[in-house]
Scaffold this active site. Structure first.
Site, PDB file in Angstrom:
ATOM      1  N   TYR A 186      15.739 -34.888  14.096  1.00 51.59           N
ATOM      2  CA  TYR A 186      16.693 -33.864  13.672  1.00 51.59           C
ATOM      3  C   TYR A 186      17.280 -33.143  14.881  1.00 51.59           C
ATOM      4  O   TYR A 186      18.464 -32.809  14.901  1.00 51.59           O
ATOM      5  CB  TYR A 186      16.020 -32.852  12.732  1.00 51.59           C
ATOM      6  CG  TYR A 186      16.161 -33.208  11.268  1.00 51.59           C
ATOM      7  CD1 TYR A 186      16.033 -34.526  10.841  1.00 51.59           C
ATOM      8  CD2 TYR A 186      16.412 -32.240  10.308  1.00 51.59           C
ATOM      9  CE1 TYR A 186      16.143 -34.861   9.502  1.00 51.59           C
ATOM     10  CE2 TYR A 186      16.525 -32.567   8.963  1.00 51.59           C
ATOM     11  CZ  TYR A 186      16.397 -33.883   8.564  1.00 51.59           C
ATOM     12  OH  TYR A 186      16.515 -34.216   7.246  1.00 51.59           O
ATOM     13  N   GLU A 193      25.287 -34.752  17.714  1.00 53.04           N
ATOM     14  CA  GLU A 193      26.472 -34.544  16.885  1.00 53.04           C
ATOM     15  C   GLU A 193      27.310 -33.397  17.435  1.00 53.04           C
ATOM     16  O   GLU A 193      28.532 -33.508  17.592  1.00 53.04           O
ATOM     17  CB  GLU A 193      26.045 -34.221  15.451  1.00 53.04           C
ATOM     18  CG  GLU A 193      25.389 -35.361  14.706  1.00 53.04           C
ATOM     19  CD  GLU A 193      24.693 -34.911  13.439  1.00 53.04           C
ATOM     20  OE1 GLU A 193      23.936 -35.715  12.867  1.00 53.04           O
ATOM     21  OE2 GLU A 193      24.898 -33.738  13.025  1.00 53.04           O
TER      22      GLU A 193
END
Length: 257
Positions: A186, A193
């Site tokens: 994560y 991202e």
């Protein structure tokens, strides 16, 4: 008129046999698709000379290696900056198939919350179509490679976990991976991202250089971090739910999914 057999356990009845068969097939095909993306990405990153291959030259090649990158890692860094040429198109279409997951929720085929599912799918579609597909700066960012790598590893664990759960089988190793790998993936995924998106923003502080879409991407970069916190803590709670409680041990099969 046929009636449904009461569920003595108090749990909601599972999907019908045809729906279950469809969902199993969907999860297995998704596993294969993301496995292919993972294979392409790893193969590109580990292949000497891939940074100068014909495939890589489809992109503008002029990315210099930052001074903080150790010389031994410079070839890997350069290969990461050309990963889009190797996996970009495949990743776009594989990720776009996840729109079916929103449809699954809308049709009541699965019991996932619609807002969470829609936001997660939309954020990835924004990255593959609204960022990487449109901006060479994102394509040449090494964070694109780490983003796709994080996604692929996550999905080759998540989809088999769901497929196994549908047939009432939850291998301890798969259960452990599903609720443990997120601690790393994560962070690497969401950070990649955000920074791949950041690479597309104007470097100027002159507002004239910032159109509406650039402002939107800047806002998305800002909200990525609190969103990561929300998802991260949510997964920690799910892990505690699955791995704690009376009579449970780490890796033991939970009473409910």
């Amino acid at each position: 008129m046929a009636t449904r057999t009461p569920n003595k356990s108090g749990r909601k009845p599972g999907p019908s046999a045809p729906v279950k068969a469809y969902l199993i097939a969907y999860n297995l095909l998704s596993t294969a698709a993301w496995g292919y993306v993972l294979l392409l990405t790893v193969n590109h990153l580990r292949t000497p000379g891939a940074e100068g291959s014909t495939l890589a030259k489809k992109l503008f090649w002029g990315t210099s290696v930052p001074a903080f990158v150790p010389p031994a890692l410079a070839p890997l860094y350069q290969r990461a900056t050309t990963a889009y040429a190797a996996v970009g198109d495949t990743t776009k279409y594989v990720q776009s198939a996840a729109l079916l997951e929103v449809l699954h929720v809308l049709l009541g085929l699965v019991r996932s919350p619609l807002p969470t599912t829609a936001m997660q799918v939309a954020s990835r579609l924004f990255l593959v179509w609204g960022v990487a597909d449109r901006f060479p700066a994102a394509q040449q960012s090494p964070f694109y490679a780490s983003m796709v790598l994080s996604w692929a590893v996550t999905e080759v664990v998540r989809y088999p976990f769901y497929a196994a759960s549908l047939v009432g089988w939850e291998p301890r190793a798969l259960l452990w991976l599903r609720y443990t790998t997120f601690y790393v993936l994560y962070i690497t995924g969401a950070s990649s991202e955000a920074f791949a998106n950041l690479a597309t923003l104007p470097r100027s502080t002159d507002l004239a250089d910032w159109d509406a879409y650039a402002l939107f991407r800047g806002a998305m970069f800002a909200i990525w971090w609190p969103s990561l916190y929300v998802l991260y803590t949510h997964m920690i709670k799910l892990r505690r739910k699955n791995f704690s409680g009376p009579g449970r041990t780490l890796g033991a099969k939970p009473k409910s999914q």
